[in-house]
Scaffold this motif. Structure first.
Motif, PDB file in Angstrom:
ATOM      1  N   GLU A 476       0.194  -0.736   0.091  1.00 54.95           N
ATOM      2  CA  GLU A 476       0.122   0.157  -0.309  1.00 54.95           C
ATOM      3  C   GLU A 476       0.885   1.352  -0.095  1.00 54.95           C
ATOM      4  OE1 GLU A 476      -3.543   1.850  -0.854  1.00 54.95           O
ATOM      5  OE2 GLU A 476      -3.216   0.020   0.283  1.00 54.95           O
ATOM      6  N   GLY A 477       0.900   2.254  -0.856  1.00 54.21           N
ATOM      7  CA  GLY A 477       1.546   3.553  -0.680  1.00 54.21           C
ATOM      8  C   GLY A 477       2.794   3.169  -1.431  1.00 54.21           C
ATOM      9  N   VAL A 478       3.168   2.002  -2.046  1.00 50.79           N
ATOM     10  CA  VAL A 478       4.763   1.951  -2.825  1.00 50.79           C
ATOM     11  C   VAL A 478       5.234   1.215  -3.823  1.00 50.79           C
ATOM     12  CG1 VAL A 478       6.929   1.596  -2.076  1.00 50.79           C
ATOM     13  CG2 VAL A 478       5.524   2.267   0.296  1.00 50.79           C
ATOM     14  N   GLU A 479       5.148   2.094  -4.948  1.00 53.75           N
ATOM     15  CA  GLU A 479       5.271   1.399  -5.551  1.00 53.75           C
ATOM     16  C   GLU A 479       6.229   0.782  -5.736  1.00 53.75           C
ATOM     17  OE1 GLU A 479       3.801   3.446  -9.221  1.00 53.75           O
ATOM     18  OE2 GLU A 479       1.993   3.786  -8.239  1.00 53.75           O
ATOM     19  N   SER A 480       7.477   0.721  -5.520  1.00 56.50           N
ATOM     20  CA  SER A 480       9.165   0.710  -5.804  1.00 56.50           C
ATOM     21  C   SER A 480       9.281  -0.765  -4.757  1.00 56.50           C
ATOM     22  CB  SER A 480      10.262   1.269  -5.159  1.00 56.50           C
ATOM     23  OG  SER A 480       9.392   1.699  -3.386  1.00 56.50           O
ATOM     24  N   ASN A 515      -6.251  -7.217   2.193  1.00 55.22           N
ATOM     25  CA  ASN A 515      -5.152  -6.409   3.181  1.00 55.22           C
ATOM     26  C   ASN A 515      -4.481  -6.743   3.874  1.00 55.22           C
ATOM     27  OD1 ASN A 515      -4.907  -3.885   1.012  1.00 55.22           O
ATOM     28  ND2 ASN A 515      -7.165  -3.911   2.258  1.00 55.22           N
ATOM     29  N   GLU A 516      -3.558  -7.341   3.855  1.00 58.20           N
ATOM     30  CA  GLU A 516      -2.151  -7.739   5.330  1.00 58.20           C
ATOM     31  C   GLU A 516      -1.955  -6.540   6.528  1.00 58.20           C
ATOM     32  OE1 GLU A 516      -3.461 -10.420   6.860  1.00 58.20           O
ATOM     33  OE2 GLU A 516      -4.630 -11.411   5.818  1.00 58.20           O
ATOM     34  N   ILE A 517      -2.040  -6.494   7.253  1.00 57.36           N
ATOM     35  CA  ILE A 517      -0.931  -5.740   8.128  1.00 57.36           C
ATOM     36  C   ILE A 517       0.567  -6.230   8.590  1.00 57.36           C
ATOM     37  CG2 ILE A 517      -1.004  -4.602   9.971  1.00 57.36           C
ATOM     38  CD1 ILE A 517      -3.946  -3.814   9.882  1.00 57.36           C
ATOM     39  N   ILE A 518       1.686  -5.631   8.339  1.00 52.05           N
ATOM     40  CA  ILE A 518       2.569  -6.223   8.221  1.00 52.05           C
ATOM     41  C   ILE A 518       3.553  -5.104   9.483  1.00 52.05           C
ATOM     42  CG2 ILE A 518       5.183  -6.809   7.552  1.00 52.05           C
ATOM     43  CD1 ILE A 518       2.691  -8.341   7.196  1.00 52.05           C
ATOM     44  N   ASP A 519       3.297  -5.620  10.870  1.00 53.87           N
ATOM     45  CA  ASP A 519       3.536  -3.991  11.314  1.00 53.87           C
ATOM     46  C   ASP A 519       5.774  -4.382  11.807  1.00 53.87           C
ATOM     47  OD1 ASP A 519       4.473  -2.016  13.633  1.00 53.87           O
ATOM     48  OD2 ASP A 519       2.459  -2.267  14.758  1.00 53.87           O
ATOM     49  N   VAL A 520       6.657  -3.849  11.322  1.00 62.68           N
ATOM     50  CA  VAL A 520       7.962  -3.729  11.907  1.00 62.68           C
ATOM     51  C   VAL A 520       8.422  -3.017  12.108  1.00 62.68           C
ATOM     52  CG1 VAL A 520       8.550  -5.972  10.304  1.00 62.68           C
ATOM     53  CG2 VAL A 520       8.523  -3.892   9.637  1.00 62.68           C
ATOM     54  N   LYS A 554     -13.872   3.222  19.898  1.00 61.11           N
ATOM     55  CA  LYS A 554     -13.769   4.411  19.733  1.00 61.11           C
ATOM     56  C   LYS A 554     -13.289   3.909  18.345  1.00 61.11           C
ATOM     57  CE  LYS A 554     -12.949   7.601  23.485  1.00 61.11           C
ATOM     58  NZ  LYS A 554     -11.956   8.415  23.294  1.00 61.11           N
ATOM     59  N   VAL A 555     -13.854   4.525  17.346  1.00 55.62           N
ATOM     60  CA  VAL A 555     -13.336   3.652  15.655  1.00 55.62           C
ATOM     61  C   VAL A 555     -13.648   4.914  15.054  1.00 55.62           C
ATOM     62  CG1 VAL A 555     -15.068   2.759  13.735  1.00 55.62           C
ATOM     63  CG2 VAL A 555     -15.811   1.646  15.646  1.00 55.62           C
ATOM     64  N   ASP A 556     -11.874   4.755  14.261  1.00 53.85           N
ATOM     65  CA  ASP A 556     -11.059   6.130  13.529  1.00 53.85           C
ATOM     66  C   ASP A 556     -11.091   5.590  12.678  1.00 53.85           C
ATOM     67  OD1 ASP A 556     -10.051   7.991  12.128  1.00 53.85           O
ATOM     68  OD2 ASP A 556      -8.419   8.131  13.455  1.00 53.85           O
ATOM     69  N   ILE A 557     -12.177   5.743  11.472  1.00 59.61           N
ATOM     70  CA  ILE A 557     -11.553   5.385   9.573  1.00 59.61           C
ATOM     71  C   ILE A 557     -10.861   5.937   8.977  1.00 59.61           C
ATOM     72  CG2 ILE A 557     -13.992   4.011  10.091  1.00 59.61           C
ATOM     73  CD1 ILE A 557     -15.167   6.181   7.824  1.00 59.61           C
ATOM     74  N   THR A 558     -10.204   6.818   9.593  1.00 57.59           N
ATOM     75  CA  THR A 558      -9.782   7.474   8.609  1.00 57.59           C
ATOM     76  C   THR A 558      -7.666   6.757   8.124  1.00 57.59           C
ATOM     77  OG1 THR A 558      -9.135   8.532  10.617  1.00 57.59           O
ATOM     78  CG2 THR A 558     -10.390   9.618   9.406  1.00 57.59           C
ATOM     79  N   LYS A 559      -7.958   6.444   9.165  1.00 57.12           N
ATOM     80  CA  LYS A 559      -6.742   5.172   8.846  1.00 57.12           C
ATOM     81  C   LYS A 559      -6.968   3.967   8.038  1.00 57.12           C
ATOM     82  CE  LYS A 559      -4.632   6.088  13.838  1.00 57.12           C
ATOM     83  NZ  LYS A 559      -4.106   5.879  14.937  1.00 57.12           N
ATOM     84  N   SER A 560      -7.903   3.574   7.929  1.00 59.96           N
ATOM     85  CA  SER A 560      -8.493   2.952   6.938  1.00 59.96           C
ATOM     86  C   SER A 560      -8.919   3.815   5.220  1.00 59.96           C
ATOM     87  CB  SER A 560      -9.448   2.682   7.048  1.00 59.96           C
ATOM     88  OG  SER A 560      -9.238   1.649   8.852  1.00 59.96           O
ATOM     89  N   TYR A 561      -8.697   4.872   5.682  1.00 57.99           N
ATOM     90  CA  TYR A 561      -8.974   5.419   3.793  1.00 57.99           C
ATOM     91  C   TYR A 561      -7.984   5.009   2.840  1.00 57.99           C
ATOM     92  CZ  TYR A 561     -11.753   9.464   6.236  1.00 57.99           C
ATOM     93  OH  TYR A 561     -12.738  10.190   6.570  1.00 57.99           O
ATOM     94  N   PRO A 562      -7.016   4.575   2.668  1.00 56.39           N
ATOM     95  CA  PRO A 562      -6.066   4.225   1.983  1.00 56.39           C
ATOM     96  C   PRO A 562      -7.228   2.581   1.140  1.00 56.39           C
ATOM     97  CG  PRO A 562      -4.810   4.225   2.362  1.00 56.39           C
ATOM     98  CD  PRO A 562      -6.336   4.302   3.455  1.00 56.39           C
ATOM     99  N   GLU A 563      -7.486   1.436   2.652  1.00 55.26           N
ATOM    100  CA  GLU A 563      -8.262  -0.215   2.110  1.00 55.26           C
ATOM    101  C   GLU A 563      -9.453   0.293   1.502  1.00 55.26           C
ATOM    102  OE1 GLU A 563      -8.175  -3.795   3.527  1.00 55.26           O
ATOM    103  OE2 GLU A 563      -9.024  -2.465   5.080  1.00 55.26           O
ATOM    104  N   LEU A 564     -10.370   1.745   2.040  1.00 49.58           N
ATOM    105  CA  LEU A 564     -11.290   2.338   1.051  1.00 49.58           C
ATOM    106  C   LEU A 564     -11.716   2.623   0.174  1.00 49.58           C
ATOM    107  CD1 LEU A 564     -13.087   3.354   5.456  1.00 49.58           C
ATOM    108  CD2 LEU A 564     -13.310   1.098   4.166  1.00 49.58           C
ATOM    109  N   ASP A 565     -10.261   3.482  -0.054  1.00 47.74           N
ATOM    110  CA  ASP A 565     -10.229   3.929  -1.535  1.00 47.74           C
ATOM    111  C   ASP A 565     -10.170   3.058  -2.833  1.00 47.74           C
ATOM    112  OD1 ASP A 565     -10.496   6.667  -0.477  1.00 47.74           O
ATOM    113  OD2 ASP A 565      -8.330   6.859  -0.013  1.00 47.74           O
TER     114      ASP A 565
END
Length: 647
Positions: A476-480, A515-520, A554-565
């Motif tokens: 997500e967000g990185v084409e390189s 989508n899968e989250i990889i948190d490093v 509390k739910v903040d969907i702004t962090k999920s905008y890329p997936e919703l887009d």
């Protein structure tokens, strides 16, 4: 045509020409062959290594020294020196022996002895008399099928029949020039013979058959007075190509000696040879493809030794030539060779020079260290020389590069790229003085990263996805950042920067990516993570989880905008698809899951998707997918997912 012109020039120019060209002056063969006795009727073997001749009244003539003639031979060595003559084995029978002709294969020799014309068989080493009424003034053709002989001014012919006998001689021509003796017939139809002059001396003449008719002959002409003297010359035999003649001439002592003379130049050129040099370093240019050019065109007769950097070229007489060596990436220096004054084969030394292109072409691959893989173009690799970026360097999408560097010094060459640590290479060009192609792979070490790998699976069946589905791992967000996908196993591997949180997914035709989250974000050293990626088939009733949304108090969907887009973009591309958005929580959490689902649906609708295509449902904690007794189970239960309703 060249041969005829040279002969004509020789005969006409006479002494003045011969004085300038020593090989055209008759040369006495010296003491190895000539003695105080008469030497006559020379015959040169087809390979030019053996000289047969007749020696008269010599005390070693076996039968008798007085009124005897025997056949002698001499051998020529590699330096062209004739050995001391000796009696020819097997060729002498009786008191009088004379050698007349030899076939082109050297297997038969025509002789004249006390029994008349005879034929020597070199294989059987026997002499057989020929039942031919002929004189000793005879000559046999190179194939051994015809014999001509003369009587007075008349020329006769006899031919070998199928039964190895010979036909009755027939008159083929009458020469009006006078009595002819010692005829010698060449394969090209040229006939050399002696003519008796009014002074009773003999002079050499020549004529030639016209066409294939034995009855038609050219008008005879006398050879040059360089050959014919006031004394007698006779029995001129030539090498197979007619370039050199051996004949007998009476000397001032009154005895006959054997002479040799060049009749025409069979190598009518100047042989120019030398080195091909670098104009700057003066060293030989080796291991290069070279064309010798004459007046701007490729020479017809030249040779080049690539290992030694030498050449030779033939330049015909009569012209001036501009000679150069043409080599790719060198500028030739032109040299003039003046061959206008030459009439005889000559060798000449001439070193040709080349002005070198002042650079080498450096090429190779830009590779990830310890991996036979190119640095991805998305990392924006650049070639750096001595700390300076080289704008003229070319890097292709497959990782191959090339650039030009002046020779004569050394360089530090490296490839730099985003997220890679450069590893400089030393390139020493101090001993290189010309254009070369040098291959050098440049490496860079990837920064410490997270190595993510796993299988690519169908979420419905759990089976590996087929490579025919045009699989692609996206970050997500990185084409390189690109992943390597094994087409046989279906597994993938991708390297992700540390100290970040990444969202990755697999795209495939006919599937919706999960989508899968990889948190490093907290990792500081290289880490290896196993993570299978799944994609859900686009089918009615299939469920896709939106993993970037955490439904808590509390739910903040702004962090999920890329997936919703991405979901909005998908629905826009598929206008017939309807979905249901469902929000879920774990037990004990008081959150309106309906409002969460509606908020998400409204955001997607704001991107141009008709609202009626998105149903919203709040399921609370009524549909857990895992136990609420563990933190991991609670995390799985807090979710938002959608279902394909209509396709």
């Amino acid at each position: 045509m060249i041969r005829i012109l040279l002969l004509s020039a020789f005969f006409v120019s006479g002494v003045s020409f011969a004085s300038a060209q020593s090989s055209f002056i008759p040369k006495n063969l010296g003491l190895a062959i000539n003695t105080p006795f008469d030497e006559t009727h020379p015959l040169i073997s087809p390979d030019g290594s053996t000289l047969y001749f007749t020696r008269v009244n010599h005390p070693e003539n076996n039968i008798a020294s007085k009124k005897s003639s025997a056949i002698w031979i001499s051998q020529r060595d590699e330096k062209g020196i004739w050995s001391a003559a000796s009696l020819a084995p097997h060729l002498n029978e009786g008191k009088h022996n004379q050698v007349l002709s030899i076939t082109n294969d050297s297997k038969q020799i025509l002789l004249f002895n006390d029994k008349g014309l005879s034929l020597y068989d070199a294989d059987k080493k026997i002499i057989s008399p020929l039942k031919i009424k002929a004189t000793h003034d005879a000559s046999m053709t190179g194939d051994g099928k015809q014999i001509v002989f003369s009587k007075s001014n008349k020329l006769y012919l006899t031919e070998r029949l199928d039964d190895a006998t010979w036909s009755a001689p027939r008159l083929i021509h009458t020469f009006t020039i006078g009595k002819i003796t010692s005829p010698v017939l060449l394969d090209d139809g040229t006939l050399f013979f002696s003519v008796t002059r009014k002074t009773k001396s003999l002079d050499l003449c020549k004529s030639k058959r016209i066409g294939t008719d034995w009855n038609n002959w050219e008008t005879p002409v006398f050879l040059s007075d360089t050959i014919n003297t006031v004394a007698s010359e006779s029995a001129l035999h030539t090498t197979p190509n007619g370039a050199w003649g051996y004949y007998a001439s009476v000397t001032a002592t009154g005895k006959s000696d054997i002479f040799v003379v060049k009749l025409y130049e069979d190598h009518p050129y100047v042989l120019v040879s030398g080195r091909i040099l670098n104009n700057v370093s003066k060293r030989s240019v080796r291991k290069k493809d070279v064309q010798i050019m004459i007046d701007g065109t490729i020479a017809k007769n030249f040779e080049v030794n690539k290992d030694s950097g030498t050449y030779q070229v033939q330049l015909p007489f009569g012209k001036k030539y501009a000679v150069v060596a043409a080599i790719d990436h060198y500028k030739p220096v032109s040299f003039t060779v003046d061959a206008t004054a030459y009439r005889e084969y000559t060798t000449m030394k001439l070193d040709l020079e080349e002005i070198p292109t002042p650079y080498v072409l450096l090429k190779g691959k830009t590779l990830i260290k310890n991996m036979d893989r190119p640095i991805p173009i998305q990392a924006e690799p650049q070639i750096v020389v001595d700390g300076m970026e080289v704008d003229s360097a070319i890097i292709k999408s497959n990782g191959e590069y090339e650039l030009k560097l002046n020779h004569g010094t050394h360089y530090y060459v490296q490839v730099v790229a985003k997220r890679f640590e450069s590893l400089p290479a030393i390139l020493d060009l101090k001993d290189i003085d010309g254009y070369e192609v040098i291959e050098l792979d440049l490496q860079a070490d990837a920064e410490k990263m997270a190595i993510i790998s796993g299988a690519l699976r169908d979420r419905k069946t759990g089976q590996p996805l087929s490579s025919s589905l045009k699989l692609k791992v996206e970050v997500e967000g990185v084409e390189s950042l690109t992943a390597a996908i094994d087409s046989l196993t279906g597994n993938y591997e991708i390297r992700l920067p540390l100290k970040e949180k990444h969202i990755i997914r697999i795209t495939a035709e006919g599937y919706y990516p999960v989508n899968e989250i990889i948190d490093v974000s907290k990792e500081t050293s290289e880490v290896v993570i196993a993570k299978d990626l799944t994609a859900t088939p686009i089918e009615r009733g299939q469920v896709v989880r939106l993993n970037t949304i955490d439904v808590g108090t509390k739910v903040d969907i702004t962090k999920s905008y890329p997936e919703l887009d991405s979901l909005a973009k998908f629905l826009t591309a598929h206008p017939k698809i309807r979905i249901e958005l469902g929000a879920h929580v774990e037990s004990g959490v008081k959150t309106s899951t309906l409002k969460v689902a509606q908020e998400i649906a409204n955001y997607i609708a704001s991107k141009g998707v008709a609202r009626h295509r998105i149903a919203s449902r709040g399921y609370g904690n009524t549909k857990p997918v895992a136990s609420n007794k563990t933190p991991e189970g609670k995390l799985l239960n807090r979710r938002v997912e959608f279902i394909f309703l209509e396709l």
